[in-house]
Design a protein around this motif. Sequence first.
Motif, PDB file in Angstrom:
ATOM      1  N   LEU A  51       0.825  -1.212   0.000  1.00 44.24           N
ATOM      2  CA  LEU A  51       0.000   0.000   0.000  1.00 44.24           C
ATOM      3  C   LEU A  51       0.853   1.254   0.000  1.00 44.24           C
ATOM      4  O   LEU A  51       0.361   2.358  -0.168  1.00 44.24           O
ATOM      5  N   SER A  52       2.151   1.091   0.255  1.00 43.97           N
ATOM      6  CA  SER A  52       3.049   2.230   0.112  1.00 43.97           C
ATOM      7  C   SER A  52       4.308   1.726  -0.575  1.00 43.97           C
ATOM      8  O   SER A  52       4.476   0.526  -0.761  1.00 43.97           O
ATOM      9  N   GLY A  53       5.174   2.649  -0.956  1.00 43.63           N
ATOM     10  CA  GLY A  53       6.385   2.250  -1.660  1.00 43.63           C
ATOM     11  C   GLY A  53       6.137   2.109  -3.152  1.00 43.63           C
ATOM     12  O   GLY A  53       5.064   2.433  -3.654  1.00 43.63           O
ATOM     13  N   ALA A  56       2.856   0.581  -4.854  1.00 41.66           N
ATOM     14  CA  ALA A  56       1.634   0.823  -4.081  1.00 41.66           C
ATOM     15  C   ALA A  56       0.378   0.738  -4.939  1.00 41.66           C
ATOM     16  O   ALA A  56      -0.657   0.273  -4.484  1.00 41.66           O
ATOM     17  N   ARG A  89      -2.900  -5.196   5.883  1.00 46.63           N
ATOM     18  CA  ARG A  89      -1.601  -4.694   6.328  1.00 46.63           C
ATOM     19  C   ARG A  89      -0.787  -4.255   5.116  1.00 46.63           C
ATOM     20  O   ARG A  89      -0.933  -4.809   4.030  1.00 46.63           O
ATOM     21  N   ASP A  90       0.086  -3.294   5.347  1.00 50.89           N
ATOM     22  CA  ASP A  90       0.894  -2.732   4.272  1.00 50.89           C
ATOM     23  C   ASP A  90       2.303  -3.290   4.369  1.00 50.89           C
ATOM     24  O   ASP A  90       2.911  -3.271   5.434  1.00 50.89           O
ATOM     25  N   LYS A  92       4.858  -2.182   2.443  1.00 44.55           N
ATOM     26  CA  LYS A  92       5.801  -1.147   2.009  1.00 44.55           C
ATOM     27  C   LYS A  92       6.570  -1.515   0.744  1.00 44.55           C
ATOM     28  O   LYS A  92       7.632  -0.954   0.486  1.00 44.55           O
ATOM     29  N   VAL A  94       8.496  -3.958   0.246  1.00 49.36           N
ATOM     30  CA  VAL A  94       9.799  -4.585   0.482  1.00 49.36           C
ATOM     31  C   VAL A  94       9.614  -5.963   1.126  1.00 49.36           C
ATOM     32  O   VAL A  94       8.685  -6.184   1.896  1.00 49.36           O
ATOM     33  N   ALA A  95      10.532  -6.873   0.789  1.00 47.08           N
ATOM     34  CA  ALA A  95      10.382  -8.267   1.189  1.00 47.08           C
ATOM     35  C   ALA A  95      10.478  -8.448   2.703  1.00 47.08           C
ATOM     36  O   ALA A  95       9.731  -9.229   3.291  1.00 47.08           O
ATOM     37  N   ASP A  96      11.385  -7.698   3.359  1.00 47.52           N
ATOM     38  CA  ASP A  96      11.536  -7.917   4.806  1.00 47.52           C
ATOM     39  C   ASP A  96      10.290  -7.489   5.560  1.00 47.52           C
ATOM     40  O   ASP A  96       9.869  -8.126   6.516  1.00 47.52           O
ATOM     41  N   GLU A  97       9.680  -6.392   5.067  1.00 43.26           N
ATOM     42  CA  GLU A  97       8.450  -5.936   5.715  1.00 43.26           C
ATOM     43  C   GLU A  97       7.324  -6.946   5.462  1.00 43.26           C
ATOM     44  O   GLU A  97       6.507  -7.197   6.352  1.00 43.26           O
ATOM     45  N   SER A 100       7.702  -9.616   8.026  1.00 39.71           N
ATOM     46  CA  SER A 100       7.282  -9.161   9.343  1.00 39.71           C
ATOM     47  C   SER A 100       5.760  -9.060   9.437  1.00 39.71           C
ATOM     48  O   SER A 100       5.153  -9.476  10.430  1.00 39.71           O
ATOM     49  N   VAL A 101       5.146  -8.534   8.377  1.00 39.27           N
ATOM     50  CA  VAL A 101       3.691  -8.393   8.362  1.00 39.27           C
ATOM     51  C   VAL A 101       3.032  -9.769   8.425  1.00 39.27           C
ATOM     52  O   VAL A 101       2.077  -9.977   9.176  1.00 39.27           O
ATOM     53  N   ASN A 121       8.176  -9.974  -3.030  1.00 43.56           N
ATOM     54  CA  ASN A 121       7.549  -9.790  -1.734  1.00 43.56           C
ATOM     55  C   ASN A 121       6.831 -11.051  -1.269  1.00 43.56           C
ATOM     56  O   ASN A 121       6.794 -11.349  -0.076  1.00 43.56           O
TER      57      ASN A 121
ATOM     58  N   TYR B 108       2.417  10.582   0.742  1.00 47.78           N
ATOM     59  CA  TYR B 108       1.432   9.670   1.316  1.00 47.78           C
ATOM     60  C   TYR B 108       0.132  10.347   1.693  1.00 47.78           C
ATOM     61  O   TYR B 108      -0.906   9.687   1.759  1.00 47.78           O
ATOM     62  N   PRO B 116      -3.347   5.528  -4.778  1.00 49.81           N
ATOM     63  CA  PRO B 116      -2.041   5.506  -5.449  1.00 49.81           C
ATOM     64  C   PRO B 116      -2.108   5.346  -6.964  1.00 49.81           C
ATOM     65  O   PRO B 116      -1.093   5.463  -7.633  1.00 49.81           O
ATOM     66  N   LEU B 218       3.465   9.194  -6.662  1.00 46.07           N
ATOM     67  CA  LEU B 218       4.893   8.949  -6.474  1.00 46.07           C
ATOM     68  C   LEU B 218       5.706   9.402  -7.693  1.00 46.07           C
ATOM     69  O   LEU B 218       6.878   9.080  -7.822  1.00 46.07           O
TER      70      LEU B 218
ATOM     71  N   ILE C  40      11.513 -11.708  14.098  1.00 48.19           N
ATOM     72  CA  ILE C  40      11.789 -11.011  12.840  1.00 48.19           C
ATOM     73  C   ILE C  40      12.145  -9.556  13.122  1.00 48.19           C
ATOM     74  O   ILE C  40      13.109  -9.012  12.590  1.00 48.19           O
ATOM     75  N   TYR C 222      21.233  -9.685   6.547  1.00 45.37           N
ATOM     76  CA  TYR C 222      19.912  -9.467   5.936  1.00 45.37           C
ATOM     77  C   TYR C 222      19.585 -10.597   4.961  1.00 45.37           C
ATOM     78  O   TYR C 222      18.522 -11.213   5.026  1.00 45.37           O
ATOM     79  N   PHE C 226      16.187 -12.906   5.472  1.00 45.81           N
ATOM     80  CA  PHE C 226      14.922 -12.558   4.820  1.00 45.81           C
ATOM     81  C   PHE C 226      14.672 -13.332   3.532  1.00 45.81           C
ATOM     82  O   PHE C 226      13.829 -12.938   2.731  1.00 45.81           O
ATOM     83  N   GLN C 272       2.367  -0.789  11.672  1.00 47.09           N
ATOM     84  CA  GLN C 272       1.796  -1.780  10.756  1.00 47.09           C
ATOM     85  C   GLN C 272       0.283  -1.885  10.896  1.00 47.09           C
ATOM     86  O   GLN C 272      -0.415  -2.174   9.938  1.00 47.09           O
ATOM     87  N   PRO C 275      -2.410   0.632   8.303  1.00 53.27           N
ATOM     88  CA  PRO C 275      -1.837   0.620   6.955  1.00 53.27           C
ATOM     89  C   PRO C 275      -2.106   1.892   6.170  1.00 53.27           C
ATOM     90  O   PRO C 275      -1.259   2.345   5.407  1.00 53.27           O
ATOM     91  N   ARG C 278       0.101   4.886   7.920  1.00 55.73           N
ATOM     92  CA  ARG C 278       1.386   4.647   8.575  1.00 55.73           C
ATOM     93  C   ARG C 278       2.487   5.561   8.074  1.00 55.73           C
ATOM     94  O   ARG C 278       3.248   6.114   8.851  1.00 55.73           O
TER      95      ARG C 278
END
Lengths: 397, 293, 322
Positions: A51-53, A56, A89-90, A92, A94-97, A100-101, A121, B108, B116, B218, C40, C222, C226, C272, C275, C278
């Motif tokens: 939803l961001s980045g 999005a 959930r967003d 962002k 990116v794969a790490d987020e 985590s999500v 992702n 944002y 978006p 963006l 994580i 990293y 990941f 988080q 959404p 954020r």
Amino acid sequence: MKRNGRKKIAAFIIMVFMLAIVAGCGGETKDTGDNAGDKAEKINVGVNVELSGGVASYGSNARDGAILAIEQANADGGVLGMQINPIERDCKSVADEAMSVSAALVGEKIVAQIGPLTSGNVAGSTPVMMDNKIPLIAPAATAANVTVDDKTGATRDYIFRVCFIDPFQGTLMAQFAADNLQAKSAVIYCDNSSDYGKGLAEYFEKTFIEKGGKIVAKEGFVKDDRDFRAALTKIKGLNPDFIYVPGYYQEVAPLIKQARELGITAPIGGPDGWDSPDMVSVAGNEALNNTYFTNHYSSQDQDPNVVKFVEAYKAKYNKDPDAFAALGYDAVQIMIQGLKDAGEADSVKLTEALENITDFQGITGKMSIDEQHNPVKAGVVIEFKDGKQVMNTRIQP
Amino acid sequence: MLEFTQQIVNGLSLGAIYALIALGYTMVYGIIKLINFAHGDIMMVGAFVGYFSLTLLGTNIMVAMVTAMIACAVLGVIIEKVAYRPLRNSTRIAALITAIGVSLFLEYITIFLLGPSQKVFPESAFPIKAYDLAGLSVLNKDIFVVVSAVVLMLILQYIIKWTKTGKAMRAVSLDQEAAVLMGISVDKTISITFAIGSALAAAAGVMYGVYYSTVNPLMGIIPGLKAFVAAVLGGIGIIPGAMVGGFLMGLLETMVSGYGSSLYRDAVAFGVLILILLIKPTGLFGKDTGEKV
Amino acid sequence: MQILKNKFIRFCADVLILAALFTLVQYFITTGLLNQYYQINLASMCINIILSVSLSLINGFTGQLSLGHAGFMAVGAYASVILTQMLGQPFIAGIFAACLAAGVCGFIIGVPTLRLKGDYLAIATLAFGEIIRVTLQNIDYVNGPAGVLGITKLTTWPWLFAAAVITTLVVVNLINSSYGRAIISVREDEVASELMGINTTKYKVIAFVIGAMFAGLAGAMYAHFFYIIKPETFNFLKSFDILVMVVLGGLGSTSGAIIAAIFITALTAALQSFPAIRMILYALILIIVMIYRPQGLMGNKELSRQTFGRIWSGRKNEHNRN
């Protein structure tokens, strides 16, 4: 005294931040507690999308499609007598987020996760879904190795998708170009910043060469490029029979417009990422003539399911659905079918049910899930004729 | 030869867009030495104001552009007052982080309000005419952006060199404290700088919309970065430098795509930037100011 | 003798505190009290600490504004993955390769560019970071833009903890050595330190290379946590994220960098649940913190035993007065 005061302020600020951190983490646990109680009457479904980045716009369109499907199901009385509770959930982009999500969603006791959109992702959240034995349904992750481990060839047990994989579409378009359009030489001008563009280009090239064609040049653009004239001018000089542009409509629409402005008349082809009403409004009817793309459905299809979806989507969001919205919708639809087949809201049972789905009628076509968790569905080549999408060829798998 | 000329045309029109954005960038930098990373996003806001003025109010392109410029001038002044002014006496890197914050905020909040997805600029706003000069394809919008970039640069140069405000700007840029002693209102001068810089960004945004048909929340990031590079290339803080830097950047990218490989376009563009900086560390037009000890 | 003894006691205390912290977390992980979600975020936290501490050496202590840290992280991530996944070497070899590759890149980039000053250096490093990313996108051996997927998870809590502690120790000890004093003098006044006979270029390059090496280490951590790396992850926006941590913590404060890394990671996780807004909240927090505390949370001060001691004794005094 003054120095002391300043230090106190500093200490105070640090303490406030520490508190914020604790509160942040605490909030997370509280959520989990609340939802655990709800589990009895609700089916929690995670919607983990971008939803961001950078991407999005893909993520939010798929989210819109998915939420529409869930609301429709809930309005019809829910599934298995329970309402579906989407938890958005967003990630962002990116794969790490995304990982985590997913882990946070697992804490919310979800039975399945919809998303993320891009292959990278999805890969990020894959390990969490595998560890917790919860199925992930990817609306648009097209890379072959999302559902299958490259090294061992084993299928990833809990990862599913509802979209075509890159080899299918790339091959399809190459066949179409060589057989139907009689193209002998082709230029590939691909979205070089995504695995999607690169993957499709690879399979197109392979098949096109097998068919006796020649790739005369390979060019690339990156996401958010809007000026393509330099490479197009070069391509014009090469005078190819066909130009393959695997990418998304945001870039492809201005690309085609500029190509025609520069006087390139060769047919241009692409994948399902082209599917958006913006193609016509940006590039214009005339420029789009003699362009073709592979897809699983056409939003201008007269199929009653598709018509119903397009109308409902327009009514709710006041815009036309694109390919992402349609795939997000189907991801939820197939999950609901799986839940019905499983007979209970249990993620392991749902996974088994998903594996056995056959002839499911989604809006992106009739599909069956194969051993590699890919949908087997018919592909079509769609041609733009004066701004209208016209079915050119239908190819059954 | 024809292809080469065509590439020059392509490069100039792309460069004009970069130059337009770079002008505002470099102007703000010249006065308060702040890399205003939000500049690309102000351009985006300008593009959206233009879009809504075209679609909702049905104005013509000139009115849309003026509306966008006024709206963004106000926005620029507000941003400066709220976010940058409190930081004027602290480190520049703190101001830089604030600029990143403002940039994220604009992106944002727009996504929050409008979603978006991209919006399509109405085609009717600027009907395209193509001129075919012996095989060379030149569009009226090409001429439009190049001419606007040059004209706006000249106006800017005039303001800075020959008006009282411009004099004040140069004074503030040289030495803020001395400027105050000479009776110049530093706050006012900086506000005016932001207003002009943001208005330029808005003009660039509307032109970007006209040129590439779409706007999205963006959209400012990449052109903003490229324009910043262009400004540094020409010597940041120097108005004609931004102009030349912008055109150079456009030509460079076009030539790499046209005669090298488009896959390495950005890498080569950045590589040339580094080379120029290493040979002439203050950019092409930068003055070598000896270090004061 | 007394001083030595005191030092020894302090050293032992430090070791004990760290060992206790390590064991405690390890205990929570093995007993399952710390679920996957927290694990994580803990990993993100450690990686962010390595990144922000190493960047604070370059930006905070040496005063050289670098915007290319994500590029070094990318080099480290790819180097380690090539070694462990494609050549079948152990993780430790991957880590060394990561540090080495990133350090070499840092050297190659640092030597020519560190002559530049201020914003010109910033843009040059940013450009280098982007060049690294574009180059990786075009290398088919590592799958171009798709990146490497399915990386074995080798980064565990002991690795993360050791990496974060070693990074911090090296940076802190470097700062407190004669090298460190030279490095700080470069930040304070480059011309003056040159006049004092300090080879400023040498010290700038040293700081830059060490910073880059640890960014490479963070990249290796990293990559092996990941599951996937791709060039897009390491774009200039990632460099900005790291810079935000350093500035938020306070330029020239290692403890500040650590606190800010923890804070930003926790903030990201906490947001988080919202959404839709954020990123708006994140941006607002950034702006507000900078306006009210432009020198960062810690300024250039360190949070150390003495600070705690002072706060403690300050409290006690107040108490006595009451």
